[in-house]
Design a protein around this motif. Structure first.
Motif, short mmCIF file in Angstrom:
data_model
loop_
_atom_site.label_atom_id
_atom_site.label_comp_id
_atom_site.label_asym_id
_atom_site.label_seq_id
_atom_site.Cartn_x
_atom_site.Cartn_y
_atom_site.Cartn_z
N ARG A 410 0.17 -1.36 0.16
CA ARG A 410 0.21 -0.35 0.07
C ARG A 410 1.14 1.21 -0.14
NH1 ARG A 410 -4.82 -1.90 4.46
NH2 ARG A 410 -5.96 -3.00 3.06
N TYR A 411 1.77 1.46 0.47
CA TYR A 411 2.71 1.98 0.99
C TYR A 411 3.08 2.48 -0.29
CZ TYR A 411 2.95 3.61 5.48
OH TYR A 411 2.75 4.34 7.31
N LEU A 412 4.18 1.09 -1.44
CA LEU A 412 4.12 1.42 -2.56
C LEU A 412 3.21 1.91 -4.02
CD1 LEU A 412 6.08 0.96 -5.24
CD2 LEU A 412 4.95 -1.88 -5.37
N ARG A 413 1.69 1.90 -3.82
CA ARG A 413 0.38 2.74 -4.08
C ARG A 413 0.85 3.90 -3.72
NH1 ARG A 413 -1.36 -2.67 -3.26
NH2 ARG A 413 -2.25 -2.46 -1.62
N ALA A 414 0.57 4.25 -2.43
CA ALA A 414 1.11 5.27 -2.57
C ALA A 414 1.32 6.26 -2.95
CB ALA A 414 0.43 5.68 -0.43
N LEU A 415 2.90 6.04 -3.06
CA LEU A 415 4.04 6.54 -3.57
C LEU A 415 3.64 7.01 -5.43
CD1 LEU A 415 7.42 4.84 -2.14
CD2 LEU A 415 6.10 7.40 -1.94
N GLN A 416 3.35 5.64 -5.75
CA GLN A 416 3.00 6.04 -7.29
C GLN A 416 1.83 6.92 -7.40
OE1 GLN A 416 1.51 1.58 -7.99
NE2 GLN A 416 4.10 1.15 -8.11
N THR A 417 0.56 7.35 -6.38
CA THR A 417 -0.03 7.67 -6.49
C THR A 417 0.48 9.68 -6.20
OG1 THR A 417 -1.92 6.29 -5.60
CG2 THR A 417 -2.53 8.30 -5.40
N PHE A 418 1.53 9.29 -5.19
CA PHE A 418 1.94 10.91 -4.69
C PHE A 418 2.95 11.37 -6.08
CE2 PHE A 418 5.74 13.03 -3.08
CZ PHE A 418 4.28 14.35 -2.75
N PHE A 419 2.97 10.57 -6.61
CA PHE A 419 4.28 10.57 -8.45
C PHE A 419 3.25 11.34 -9.13
CE2 PHE A 419 6.28 9.13 -12.50
CZ PHE A 419 6.81 10.21 -12.39
N LEU A 420 2.47 10.45 -9.04
CA LEU A 420 1.25 10.91 -10.18
C LEU A 420 0.64 12.87 -9.55
CD1 LEU A 420 -0.72 7.69 -11.06
CD2 LEU A 420 1.49 9.20 -12.51
N GLY A 421 0.24 12.59 -8.69
CA GLY A 421 -0.21 13.79 -8.32
C GLY A 421 0.73 15.12 -8.44
N CYS A 422 2.25 15.39 -8.27
CA CYS A 422 3.43 15.71 -8.30
C CYS A 422 3.26 15.70 -10.15
CB CYS A 422 4.43 15.60 -7.39
SG CYS A 422 4.37 15.36 -6.13
N LEU A 423 3.61 15.11 -10.92
CA LEU A 423 3.19 15.10 -11.66
C LEU A 423 1.99 16.66 -12.39
CD1 LEU A 423 4.11 11.18 -13.73
CD2 LEU A 423 5.32 13.87 -13.69
N GLY A 424 0.79 15.54 -11.74
CA GLY A 424 -0.55 16.50 -12.24
C GLY A 424 -0.50 17.90 -11.64
N ASP A 425 0.22 17.74 -10.62
CA ASP A 425 1.21 20.23 -10.35
C ASP A 425 1.72 20.62 -11.58
OD1 ASP A 425 -0.69 19.51 -8.59
OD2 ASP A 425 1.25 18.85 -6.73
N VAL A 426 2.53 19.56 -11.59
CA VAL A 426 4.08 19.61 -12.88
C VAL A 426 2.67 20.22 -14.34
CG1 VAL A 426 5.31 19.75 -14.11
CG2 VAL A 426 5.83 19.24 -11.47
N ARG A 427 2.11 19.69 -14.77
CA ARG A 427 1.21 20.03 -15.79
C ARG A 427 0.83 21.11 -15.47
NH1 ARG A 427 -0.68 14.40 -19.19
NH2 ARG A 427 -1.04 15.74 -20.47
N GLN A 428 -0.30 21.29 -14.81
CA GLN A 428 -0.77 22.29 -14.08
C GLN A 428 0.18 23.34 -14.27
OE1 GLN A 428 -3.35 21.68 -10.44
NE2 GLN A 428 -4.47 24.19 -11.22
N ALA A 429 1.24 23.59 -13.20
CA ALA A 429 1.97 24.63 -13.17
C ALA A 429 2.50 25.51 -15.27
CB ALA A 429 2.74 24.67 -12.73
N LEU A 430 2.52 24.06 -15.74
CA LEU A 430 3.18 24.46 -17.04
C LEU A 430 2.19 24.74 -18.04
CD1 LEU A 430 5.73 21.10 -17.83
CD2 LEU A 430 6.86 23.50 -17.65
N ALA A 431 0.97 24.74 -18.04
CA ALA A 431 -0.50 24.95 -19.15
C ALA A 431 -0.59 26.02 -18.01
CB ALA A 431 -1.06 23.58 -18.60
N ALA A 432 -0.68 26.79 -17.15
CA ALA A 432 -1.54 28.04 -16.19
C ALA A 432 -0.70 29.43 -17.40
CB ALA A 432 -1.32 28.13 -15.07
#
Length: 785
Positions: A410-432
């Motif tokens: 579950r921690y592995l899945r949480a890390l994966q979710t966290f990474f995808l969330g960080c990528l979403g933040d990066v994409r939002q910052a790039l597209a803003a």
């Protein structure tokens, strides 16, 4: 007399040598004969050594003395010694007479004293005889008294025995009454059992007597009634384990069949334990095999659930096992292994309930709470295993291991979710959208934030997982947590798996399908992920693996682990794929503008060129923006040495960069085959340009790849068009404009020049009236544009 004294003094030494000094001041010891008679004192005797030749010593030996004198002294000295000895003998006789005369009165007085002492001694002997007679009489009287006392003691013992026998008989007579009183409902059955146990052997021994048989029969009837009431109580479901044990123990004391009591004991205890398991199961939601129904959250946390299970079920099972062994251990008919089979069935069901409850821990929650719950479960299970070694030790350890592994997953899945969330933040910052005059975070800031966030989250996860191997945790001593958990679960299953997943996910942005020709991810994200994977390959992977090995040290017997260089290779491959895809995406974007500009223009009916086309300016602007973007994350790189006139070089529509402009006058429309042949010959001697070759991790290589794709697209589009004179001249102007600016971004200016020369040659080949524009006019238009 003086002569006698002198002679006597000369022989005081008792040796031949002593006589020589008799007349020269020698001294005479008084009373020498008496001293020799009584002997020397104790101190003198201790100091003197035995000398058999000393005539005055206690150890004198005449034979030794004579032998010594005869062997050492000559005849004259022997004669002198004989004369001296004669004088000494006469002197001694004279001394004896003197002593006798001087002490005569004392001898007379001593004689009288001795006579008186003899009289007193006789009187004392007579008194002692009388005393002995009295003592004999007293001894005789004492013997009579002692005999009387012994006889009295013996009679007292006989009387005490008779009294004890009477008391026993009285107690036996009172046994039925006592049993009736203590065995009655609400009485004290334990006292009744003790009383019956004390009287049972005596009653059995004397049961041939009618009175004792009557007492025994009446006692048996009372105890049989008590046994019936105890059996009825044994079937009461409200009995707690302590009362159940006491009831069975009393029935065993009443000599009830042990096999029946064993069965009833396990049946009653099993019903109670089943009720406790049912209470635990009532807290769990019903199992849904299809998995479609939504599972409600549990009413209590996992620690509270384990506490109730440990205190109620496991605690009572431990009490049951201890009671069973104390009651039925070694008794015939109770069956070997019955308790173990009974406990194994119940513990298996308890493990299933606990596993269902652990499955409800879908979120991460508080890991310390889970560790405490598993630790408490394992400690109580270890106490149970001391009583029942076959009660499921392997199953319990496997349950704890599965729970820990599930939490790691579950921690592995949480890390994966966290990474995808960080990528979403990066994409939002790039597209803003950016307001005028206000710039958002740059790529270096986004990369630093992304990298630090992922690393910080991974460290936090390792800290949480390390709770499973803390020193104060009981199950941490299991072999699984010393070996497999550290390597297979944490290092391989968490850290290595996350790094590989990160690389695959990042690479998926390059390998994923495109939709309607649009890139699956913004180019800036591809560039940022490429740099992230490259940083992982350089330092981050090594740091993460070192940190993991320090916190979870592997054992010598652990299986082989994934080496760090293998992970670094995967990260570098992902970075290379992302950077290559970035080049392709950016090159395709620039190529798309060039393609549309070529396909939408009428090259036959165009007017004479007066300006550089806007699309060429846009191409230069986009390449410049890409240069700035790549330069934020990658180093400059190495360029080949540039020529001094790169920016002023003429763009020929007839030849490549190696052909001088003197070939232009020789070209006439009537000889197109010669021009085409010349172009093909020049290609044979020019360097081959690989358009889609892998790029290096530097800015110059990236920009070179984008420029090659763009110009290659322009070349292919020009080959498909038919141009007029002014169309050819427009291509000439556009090509010269691109040459003025693009050579600065490429690693080798010859790459740009060679592709532009091919574009010019293709345009000339496809032109119906190939008349080029003067070079000075081309330069003027480009400078003005």
């Amino acid at each position: 007399m003086a002569e006698v004294g002198a002679d006597a003094g000369s022989g005081a030494g008792g040796s031949p040598e002593a006589g020589s000094g008799a007349g020269s001041g020698g001294w005479r010891r008084p009373h020498g004969p008496l001293q020799r008679y009584y002997g020397p004192t104790t101190a003198e005797a201790a100091e003197e050594t035995p000398d058999p030749t000393d005539i005055n010593g206690p150890h004198f030996d005449p034979e030794v003395f004579l032998t010594k004198v005869r062997s050492e002294c000559p005849l004259g000295q022997l004669l002198a010694r004989e004369a001296a000895l004669g004088r000494e003998i006469r002197a001694l006789d004279s001394d004896m007479q003197t002593l006798l005369y001087e002490n005569y009165n004392k001898f007379i007085s001593a004689t009288d004293t001795i006579r008186k002492m003899k009289v007193d001694f006789r009187r004392m002997e007579a008194e002692m005889d009388d005393l002995a007679a009295n003592m004999a009489a007293i001894s005789t009287s004492s013997a009579r008294v002692s005999a009387a006392l012994q006889d009295r003691h013996r009679r007292g013992a006989q009387l005490a025995g008779v009294q004890a026998l009477l008391r026993k008989l009285q107690s036996l007579v009172e046994v039925p009454g006592r049993l009736r009183r203590w065995a009655a409902p609400g009485g004290e059955p334990a006292r009744a059992l003790r009383c019956h146990a004390r009287a049972r052997a005596v009653l059995r021994h004397y049961r041939h007597l009618p009175s004792f048989r009557a007492i025994e029969d009446e006692s048996h009837a009372i105890m049989a009634d008590l046994a019936q009431r105890l059996r009825a109580r044994l079937r009461d479901e409200t009995l707690d384990p302590k009362e159940l044990t006491e009831c069975v123990e009393m029935l065993l004391q009443l000599e009830e069949p042990p096999e029946e009591l064993c069965q009833e004991f396990l049946s009653h205890a099993g019903a109670r334990l089943e009720a406790e398991l049912a209470a635990l199961e009532a807290e769990l939601p019903p199992s849904d095999p299809s998995g479609t129904a939504a599972t409600p959250p549990p009413a209590s946390d996992i620690l509270d659930f384990v506490d109730r299970g440990s205190s109620a079920f496991v605690g009572n099972l431990c009490l049951l096992a201890a009671s069973y062994r104390s009651l039925f251990e070694g008794r015939a008919g109770t069956g070997e292994g019955r308790l173990e089979a009974f406990a194994a069935t119940l513990t298996t069901r308890y493990f299933e309930l606990l596993e269902r409850r652990l499955a409800l821990e879908r979120g991460l929650g508080d890991t310390s709470l889970l560790v405490r719950a598993l630790d408490r479960f394992h400690r109580r299970l270890r106490a149970l295993l001391e009583l029942l070694p076959a009660a499921g030790a392997e199953a319990g350890a496997a349950l704890v291991a599965r729970a820990a592994r599930e939490r790691v997953d579950r921690y592995l899945r949480a890390l994966q979710t966290f990474f995808l969330g960080c990528l979403g933040d990066v994409r939002q910052a790039l597209a803003a959208p950016r307001p005028p005059g206000k710039e958002g975070p740059g790529l270096p800031d986004l990369l630093a934030t992304l990298s630090s966030s992922i690393l910080g989250q991974l460290k936090a996860v390792l800290a949480y997982v390390q709770l499973f191997t803390a020193r104060d945790v009981a199950f941490a001593s299991l072999p699984y947590f010393k070996g497999e958990f550290c390597v297979e679960a944490v290092r391989e299953g968490l850290v290595v798996a996350f790094v590989r997943w990160l690389c695959r996910t990042a690479r998926g942005f390059a390998d994923g399908p495109t939709e309607r020709g649009a890139p699956a991810a913004p180019p800036a994200l591809l560039l940022l992920l490429s740099r992230l994977c490259l940083d992982y390959e350089a330092t981050t992977i090594s740091y993460i693996l070192t940190l993991t090995d320090e916190q979870f040290p592997p054992q010598d017997t652990d299986p082989a682990v994934t080496p760090g260089p293998a992970l670094c290779t995967e990260a570098r491959a992902a970075a290379q794929r992302l950077l290559d895809h970035y080049v392709q995406v950016q090159g395709a974007a620039v190529a798309q503008m060039l393609r549309k500009s070529v396909e939408t223009r009428d090259w036959l009916g165009t007017v004479e060129p007066r300006n550089v086309r806007a699309v060429m300016k846009r191409v230069v602007e986009d390449i410049t923006a890409i240069d700035l973007q790549v330069g934020q994350l990658f180093e400059e790189g190495v360029r080949r040495a540039q020529s001094s006139d790169s920016s002023r070089r003429a763009f020929s529509v007839y030849s490549s960069s190696r052909a001088p402009s003197r070939y232009a006058p020789s070209y006439t429309p009537s000889a197109p085959m010669d021009t085409h042949l010349l172009s093909n010959i020049q290609k044979l001697f020019s360097e081959r340009i690989d358009i889609f070759s892998p790029v290096e991790f530097n800015k110059v290589s990236v920009l070179t790849g984008i420029i090659k794709i763009s110009l290659k697209t322009l070349l292919e589009c020009v080959r498909l068009r038919t141009l007029g004179r002014f169309g050819l001249q427009q291509v000439q102007v556009d090509g010269h404009y691109l040459q003025l600016y693009l050579w600065r971004f490429a690693s080798d200016e010859r790459v740009v020049q060679g592709l532009l020369d091919e574009v010019a040659a293709s345009a000339t080949h496809r032109c119906l009236d190939p008349v080029p524009m003067e070079h000075s006019v081309v330069e003027l238009i480009c400078e003005r544009g």
